[in-house]
Motif scaffolding. Structure first.
Motif, mmCIF file in Angstrom:
data_model
loop_
_atom_site.group_PDB
_atom_site.id
_atom_site.type_symbol
_atom_site.label_atom_id
_atom_site.label_comp_id
_atom_site.label_asym_id
_atom_site.label_seq_id
_atom_site.Cartn_x
_atom_site.Cartn_y
_atom_site.Cartn_z
ATOM 1 N N HIS A 102 56.021 -6.163 61.445
ATOM 2 C CA HIS A 102 55.339 -6.714 60.272
ATOM 3 C C HIS A 102 55.317 -8.239 60.340
ATOM 4 O O HIS A 102 54.265 -8.874 60.143
ATOM 5 N N LYS A 132 44.417 -1.627 59.126
ATOM 6 C CA LYS A 132 44.627 -1.861 60.557
ATOM 7 C C LYS A 132 45.998 -2.468 60.836
ATOM 8 O O LYS A 132 46.562 -2.275 61.916
ATOM 9 N N TYR A 133 46.556 -3.173 59.860
ATOM 10 C CA TYR A 133 47.867 -3.782 60.070
ATOM 11 C C TYR A 133 48.977 -2.733 60.034
ATOM 12 O O TYR A 133 49.925 -2.784 60.836
ATOM 13 N N GLN A 134 48.875 -1.778 59.122
ATOM 14 C CA GLN A 134 49.855 -0.690 59.121
ATOM 15 C C GLN A 134 49.718 0.137 60.390
ATOM 16 O O GLN A 134 50.715 0.651 60.925
ATOM 17 N N LEU A 178 50.495 -6.697 53.507
ATOM 18 C CA LEU A 178 49.544 -6.353 54.561
ATOM 19 C C LEU A 178 48.769 -5.080 54.224
ATOM 20 O O LEU A 178 47.959 -4.614 55.026
ATOM 21 N N PHE A 198 48.023 -5.049 68.905
ATOM 22 C CA PHE A 198 47.817 -6.410 68.402
ATOM 23 C C PHE A 198 46.504 -6.976 68.926
ATOM 24 O O PHE A 198 45.700 -7.541 68.170
ATOM 25 N N VAL A 245 48.169 -13.985 60.341
ATOM 26 C CA VAL A 245 47.626 -13.230 59.210
ATOM 27 C C VAL A 245 48.327 -13.642 57.917
ATOM 28 O O VAL A 245 49.547 -13.503 57.791
ATOM 29 N N ALA A 285 43.318 -5.800 67.368
ATOM 30 C CA ALA A 285 43.057 -6.372 66.041
ATOM 31 C C ALA A 285 42.697 -7.849 66.128
ATOM 32 O O ALA A 285 42.538 -8.515 65.096
ATOM 33 N N ILE A 309 52.963 -9.872 62.848
ATOM 34 C CA ILE A 309 51.562 -9.910 62.413
ATOM 35 C C ILE A 309 51.307 -11.198 61.629
ATOM 36 O O ILE A 309 50.293 -11.879 61.830
ATOM 37 N N HIS A 310 52.248 -11.561 60.759
ATOM 38 C CA HIS A 310 52.125 -12.842 60.058
ATOM 39 C C HIS A 310 52.224 -14.004 61.041
ATOM 40 O O HIS A 310 51.467 -14.973 60.949
#
Length: 218
Positions: A170, A198-200, A193, A78, A178, A81, A173-174
């Motif tokens: 997932h 990069k998110y996966q 995503l 995390f 994001v 990113a 990340i939101h």
């Protein structure tokens, strides 16, 4: 127990991809109260309607799925990113997070309890019970107290703890800010995503790092 959230994780059958999308909430009319959160940690909302997406007994499993994201590898993924990691989001530094069943969206009078804009409730309700949209996240800037909300469909639990960890990775990340991007209609296997690999990569890293945690609970 209270909550709010918009963003959704859907996904295919494998637990290696959460799929999903974040609700496309933008615009001044969707801003919440803007106040700072005062209760860090994980706060659970409950649906006592008799048609809840999950029962309170699932809260331990949800909490375990969050704890499984606290590995060094996941936290560092995390951070690499440029995102707040799950541990930071949950603790005092991040202000905490609220989680509840997506079924709360079925009743318009729950919008205050959910702590989200009416438009967000409507978007969650539109995908209530979906096997593709497993969860929904509403970023903190759209909630009444600045805490992100995550709402889970029944399908979030379809693949047990391992699958739920992927869903929560997932959604976090939101929660970290994001905004999802709806995939084109001709790529139904993608999620919101998928626009940035990069998110996966974060999700895959967190899933792999959580495996010992999962194995210890079999």
């Amino acid at each position: 127990v209270r909550g709010s959230g918009v963003g959704w994780a859907g996904g295919g059958g494998s637990v290696s991809g959460a799929g999903g999308h974040g609700l496309l909430l933008d615009g001044p009319e969707l801003l919440g109260g803007g106040g700072s959160a005062t209760a860090p940690g994980v706060e659970f909302l409950r649906d006592f309607s008799g048609n809840a997406s999950y029962s309170p007994s699932k809260e331990k499993m949800i909490f375990d799925a969050i704890l499984a994201l606290y590995t060094d590898d996941c936290v560092n993924a995390f951070k690499a990113a440029g995102l707040k990691d799950p541990f930071t989001l949950v603790t005092a530094k991040g202000g905490g997070i609220v989680i509840g069943p997506a079924s709360l969206a079925a009743n318009p009078s729950n919008v205050e309890l959910m702590g989200v804009p009416e438009r967000a409730r409507q978007e969650i309700f539109a995908a209530l019970g979906s096997s593709m949209a497993r969860a929904f996240t509403i970023r903190g800037q759209f909630t009444v107290d600045g805490r992100p909300r995550i709402f889970l469909n029944t399908s979030a639990f379809a693949n047990g703890l391992e699958g739920l960890i992927v869903v929560m990775a997932h959604e976090f990340i939101h929660a970290a800010g994001v905004r999802g991007v709806k995939p084109p209609w001709y790529k139904p296997w993608q999620d919101d995503l998928s626009f940035d690999s990069k998110y996966q990569k974060i999700i895959d890293t967190c899933r792999r790092a959580a495996q010992p945690f999962v194995d210890a609970r079999r």
